[in-house]
Design a protein around this motif. Structure first.
Motif, mmCIF file in Angstrom:
data_model
loop_
_atom_site.group_PDB
_atom_site.id
_atom_site.type_symbol
_atom_site.label_atom_id
_atom_site.label_comp_id
_atom_site.label_asym_id
_atom_site.label_seq_id
_atom_site.Cartn_x
_atom_site.Cartn_y
_atom_site.Cartn_z
ATOM 1 N N LYS A 146 -8.506 22.928 13.969
ATOM 2 C CA LYS A 146 -9.372 23.151 12.812
ATOM 3 C C LYS A 146 -9.753 24.624 12.683
ATOM 4 O O LYS A 146 -9.901 25.143 11.577
ATOM 5 C CB LYS A 146 -10.631 22.297 12.917
ATOM 6 N N ARG A 147 -9.899 25.277 13.811
ATOM 7 C CA ARG A 147 -10.345 26.667 13.790
ATOM 8 C C ARG A 147 -9.210 27.644 13.511
ATOM 9 O O ARG A 147 -9.422 28.690 12.904
ATOM 10 C CB ARG A 147 -11.010 26.989 15.143
ATOM 11 N N LEU A 148 -7.990 27.310 13.936
ATOM 12 C CA LEU A 148 -6.907 28.285 13.936
ATOM 13 C C LEU A 148 -5.757 27.971 12.993
ATOM 14 O O LEU A 148 -5.003 28.872 12.623
ATOM 15 C CB LEU A 148 -6.352 28.441 15.363
ATOM 16 N N PHE A 149 -5.572 26.689 12.621
ATOM 17 C CA PHE A 149 -4.414 26.348 11.804
ATOM 18 C C PHE A 149 -4.463 27.019 10.432
ATOM 19 O O PHE A 149 -3.420 27.258 9.812
ATOM 20 C CB PHE A 149 -4.305 24.831 11.639
ATOM 21 N N GLY A 150 -5.659 27.295 9.937
ATOM 22 C CA GLY A 150 -5.749 27.994 8.663
ATOM 23 C C GLY A 150 -5.118 29.375 8.743
ATOM 24 O O GLY A 150 -4.344 29.779 7.870
ATOM 25 N N PHE A 151 -5.442 30.103 9.810
ATOM 26 C CA PHE A 151 -4.857 31.434 9.991
ATOM 27 C C PHE A 151 -3.371 31.353 10.282
ATOM 28 O O PHE A 151 -2.563 32.105 9.733
ATOM 29 C CB PHE A 151 -5.584 32.153 11.131
ATOM 30 N N ILE A 152 -2.976 30.430 11.149
ATOM 31 C CA ILE A 152 -1.564 30.296 11.510
ATOM 32 C C ILE A 152 -0.736 29.907 10.291
ATOM 33 O O ILE A 152 0.363 30.424 10.069
ATOM 34 C CB ILE A 152 -1.403 29.264 12.641
ATOM 35 N N GLY A 153 -1.263 28.980 9.469
ATOM 36 C CA GLY A 153 -0.537 28.574 8.274
ATOM 37 C C GLY A 153 -0.346 29.701 7.281
ATOM 38 O O GLY A 153 0.630 29.712 6.519
ATOM 39 N N SER A 154 -1.273 30.670 7.280
ATOM 40 C CA SER A 154 -1.109 31.811 6.370
ATOM 41 C C SER A 154 0.111 32.646 6.735
ATOM 42 O O SER A 154 0.663 33.352 5.888
ATOM 43 C CB SER A 154 -2.366 32.691 6.393
ATOM 44 N N GLY A 155 0.555 32.570 7.992
ATOM 45 C CA GLY A 155 1.777 33.259 8.370
ATOM 46 C C GLY A 155 2.983 32.735 7.620
ATOM 47 O O GLY A 155 3.884 33.498 7.245
ATOM 48 N N GLY A 156 3.024 31.420 7.383
ATOM 49 C CA GLY A 156 4.109 30.849 6.602
ATOM 50 C C GLY A 156 4.091 31.309 5.160
ATOM 51 O O GLY A 156 5.148 31.549 4.549
ATOM 52 N N ILE A 157 2.887 31.436 4.595
ATOM 53 C CA ILE A 157 2.784 31.899 3.208
ATOM 54 C C ILE A 157 3.248 33.346 3.085
ATOM 55 O O ILE A 157 3.983 33.709 2.160
ATOM 56 C CB ILE A 157 1.341 31.738 2.714
ATOM 57 N N LEU A 158 2.845 34.173 4.047
ATOM 58 C CA LEU A 158 3.335 35.551 4.048
ATOM 59 C C LEU A 158 4.850 35.580 4.244
ATOM 60 O O LEU A 158 5.541 36.430 3.674
ATOM 61 C CB LEU A 158 2.647 36.348 5.157
#
Length: 773
Positions: A146-158
């Motif tokens: 919950k704390r980190l998947f938001g940031f990690i998922g943004s790597g895919g968008i980039l």
């Protein structure tokens, strides 16, 4: 620059100490895998449109849906026979090999190669993302996710933005077909990152891997397709997950079909269509990045999984209804933009959280099936609906909303039920772990939990939250250790130990007070009566199931200065709740009292930080002052949980508390996740400064690096000395004595004349500690 990155990561990502390498590598893994996909995605589309034409694209989508079944069946069999690191690495080798073969065949300009490559890219897009989330689900616990998947998922968008840019630039530099080599190179880099990530996988997870293909544990789901179907059929949680993913894809495809006619009519030339599509997809990825990086983790932490799952269907609901009533280009574009950006960000991360409670032995089977077969099958269903309504019956695209609206309504109902099943799945796992040493518990009835909690005597292990002063003996031993070897006169030591022992004395079952409520209240209010008798009278009063009893206990809980009496009052209220007493509990007052307990917890933490900073040299691991303060913090947490039991289901709250005290970090994370889903957002904000791992860790990080003014430190200690919490006052007095803080010597002398004997005794001991050379 590094300070800016640190501030951003702390504010929006909340990376805990020691997590940096793992999070960075996971981010890089997702970035590279999506970059490689978006490099070949425009290649596959341009080739199939050039060789076959747009009318063949729906048929290719249907072929993809058909092929997904055999592919997932093969993957499920490999899961049982191949260790996970080897399976992931082998998948990368196969994918890179296919890219190289496809690059060589495309140079022959055979039409069927373009069609086959388009179908393979569709499979590739789902397979590589599924492989990534399988690795990520092994690396992170639910609270970390919950704390980190938001940031990690943004790597895919980039990665999507970078891959599209590489494809647009590379098509003119190296040629469209040679972009396959660029994608293969990116995948090779990605494999190196994954190999590094496997080294960070917990040993307990790697220990569960099959040691060899010949000794692998056979799972019925991988041996026969019908057994695989039964695995889903007998799990309501998996069926709901399948339904949500399928409906999500159908609705997303229908929304996409509604925008296409506007593009076709609004932009007459191919270049104009390409220009608009590029800008539109770039805006979609940019919006998705903003949502993923800045909002996804915040929504999951602050509002919980239920709200996160409902955002996308609500957006699609309003968008589809608007298109049915006002079919305009800008509304279709906004709806598609919202659907695509949320699908790539908040919805994707929320869906991955739903996979975490699934047992790892079957997660590697069900996740590829859901993400690959169900995902593509939903797109195939939407393609058939689009062909029938738009091509055969020649209906206006707005009537696709007639299909979307009921599906979105069903989607919302499924999301709400799925969230409940998610909580139930975590609860079941924790109950199984808690009952493992007691096999007989499995044969109990549905109400056995409440009966067992109530039947246990205070102090017994099954219901620790009703135990009487569970830390009393340990605290007395620490006080004795504190004064050992010090030049404190033995009479002062004995007086302090006796006073503390009487203050926290255990109640004797035979000394029951039988009297009417008024007499019991008189005993409780008499400060000259011993603490043991006052607590015994309070216990007897709590056996009277009347509203007047509840009101009195609540007033005592709020105004009483003696901590042990407040705790006993809360225990009595919990017992009344467990007895199904027909009384009302004032929830607003309970919430305020919880906030007060949390504030007390933070005051204890402040004293710990001051003590650590003013100690001469490093603080010993067995320092009695630190140990005493930590016990007080644990008691504050217990009190918070007792109060939560008055608002929420007592069995669930006690289960969460019980499992939070075990040594297994994964079990503790599941317990916090259960609590997170039991309480409402307002309560979550109130209590998670002492429970939520990211806020707690960041608070400790701030405390270590911060410098505190002496006046602020002295004020914290002064307030703790005169705090109503007797044990906090005693411990702080001893801490001031050990630190030999001259500016506070006047406070020690003043406290030595305190009317409460235990405080005055502690102050006299502290004065002797401070006078040592």
């Amino acid at each position: 620059m590094h300070r800016t990155i640190g501030v951003i990561s702390k504010r929006f990502v909340r990376i805990a100490p020691g997590e940096g390498p793992k999070v960075l590598l996971t981010f890089l893994y997702f970035f590279l895998i999506i970059t490689s996909y978006y490099v070949i995605k425009p290649v596959s589309r341009s080739l199939v449109l050039g060789e076959l034409g747009s009318r063949m694209v729906p048929y290719a989508d249907l072929i993809c849906a058909v092929l997904m079944g055999p592919i997932v069946t093969l993957f499920a069999k490999l899961v049982d026979r191949v260790p996970k690191p080897r399976l992931i690495s082998s998948s990368f080798f196969v994918i890179i090999g296919i890219l190289l073969v496809a690059w060589r065949l495309l140079l022959t300009s055979m039409w069927w190669v373009a069609a086959a490559f388009y179908i393979w890219v569709a499979v590739f897009s789902v397979l590589v993302v599924t492989l990534f989330w399988l690795v990520a689900n092994d690396l992170y616990r639910p609270r970390e996710a919950k704390r980190l998947f938001g940031f990690i998922g943004s790597g895919g968008i980039l990665g999507g933005i970078a891959g599209s840019s590489i494809a647009a630039f590379g098509a003119h530099v190296v040629g469209t077909k040679h972009l396959l080599l660029v994608s293969a190179a990116l995948l090779a880099m990605c494999w190196l990152v994954v190999e590094r990530l496997w080294r960070l996988l917990p040993e307990r997870v790697l220990a569960s891997e099959p040691v060899a293909s010949g000794t692998a544990r056979a799972h019925p789901a991988s041996s026969h397709p019908m057994a695989f179907a039964k695995l889903f059929w007998h799990s309501r949680y998996l069926l709901l997950l399948v339904a949500m993913v399928g409906i999500n894809k159908i609705v997303a495809t229908l929304v996409y079909y509604q925008l296409n006619p506007f593009i076709e009519l609004g932009f007459p030339t191919v270049d104009a269509k390409t220009h608009f599509t590029s800008i539109f997809l770039g805006g979609m990825n940019a919006t998705a990045f903003v949502v993923q990086f800045f909002l996804t983790s915040w929504v999951l932490r602050r509002w919980g999984l239920a709200v996160a799952l409902l955002v996308l269907p609500i957006v699609d609901l309003f968008g589809s209804a608007g298109l049915l009533l006002f079919p305009t280009f800008w509304l279709a574009a906004v709806t598609e933009l919202g659907d695509g950006s949320l699908n790539y960000s908040l919805q994707q991360t929320s869906k991955e959280v739903l996979y975490l409670p699934i047992d790892r032995s079957i997660r590697y089977k069900v996740k590829p099936f859901i993400d690959m077969v169900v995902f593509r099958f939903g797109k195939g269903v939407a393609a058939i609906a689009g062909i029938l309504m738009l091509d055969i019956y020649h209906l206006h695209p707005k009537y696709l909303s007639c299909l979307s609206l009921p599906l979105v309504a069903l989607w919302i109902l499924i999301a709400l039920r799925l969230r409940r099943e998610y909580v139930g799945t975590i609860r079941t796992m924790l109950q199984a772990r808690a009952a493992a040493p007691r096999p007989k518990a499995a044969a109990e009835g549905p109400d056995a939990g409440r009966q067992r909690l109530f039947a246990q005597e205070p102090g017994s292990e099954p219901f620790r939250l009703l135990a009487e002063a569970p830390f009393a003996r340990g605290k007395l031993a620490l006080v004795d250790q504190l004064v050992q070897g010090a030049s404190v006169p033995p009479p002062h030591v004995k007086r302090l130990i006796d006073e503390l022992s009487q203050y926290d004395s255990r109640l004797v079952q035979a000394a029951e007070v039988e009297s009417e409520a008024l007499r019991l209240r008189a005993i409780i209010s008499d400060h000259h009566t011993s603490m043991a008798k006052r607590r015994q009278a309070l216990r007897s009063l709590a056996r009277i199931p009347e509203q007047a009893t509840v009101d009195y206990l609540f007033s005592l809980m709020v105004v009483e200065t003696e901590t042990v009496l407040r705790h006993e009052a809360v225990r009595g209220l919990v017992k009344l709740r467990l007895r199904h007493a027909r009384v009302e509990f004032p929830v607003p007052q309970i919430r305020r009292q919880i906030a007060s307990e949390v504030a007390g917890y933070q005051r204890i933490m402040d004293v710990i930080n001051v003590y650590r900073r003013h100690c001469r040299g490093p603080v010993a691991a067995n320092d009695p002052i630190i140990a005493l303060l930590r016990i007080l913090m644990e008691e504050s947490v217990e009190q918070v949980f007792r109060l939560l039991m008055l608002i929420y289901r007592p069995e669930d709250i006690h289960l969460a508390y019980e499992q939070m005290t075990v040594t297994d970090a994964y079990v503790r994370a599941d317990a916090i996740e259960l609590l997170d889903n039991l309480i409402d957002p307002a309560m979550r904000s109130a209590i998670f400064p002492i429970l939520d791992e990211d806020r707690f860790l960041s608070a400790l990080e701030d405390a270590v690096g911060a410098t505190q003014e002496p006046t602020t430190a002295y004020r914290i200690l002064q307030q703790a000395i005169w705090d109503h919490h007797c044990w906090l006052s005693v411990t702080t007095l001893c801490a001031v004595g050990r630190l030999r803080l001259t500016p506070l010597r006047q406070e020690l002398e003043k406290a030595s004349r305190h009317p409460t004997h235990v405080i005055s005794s502690a102050a006299k001991v502290a004065l002797h500690l401070a006078s040592q050379s």
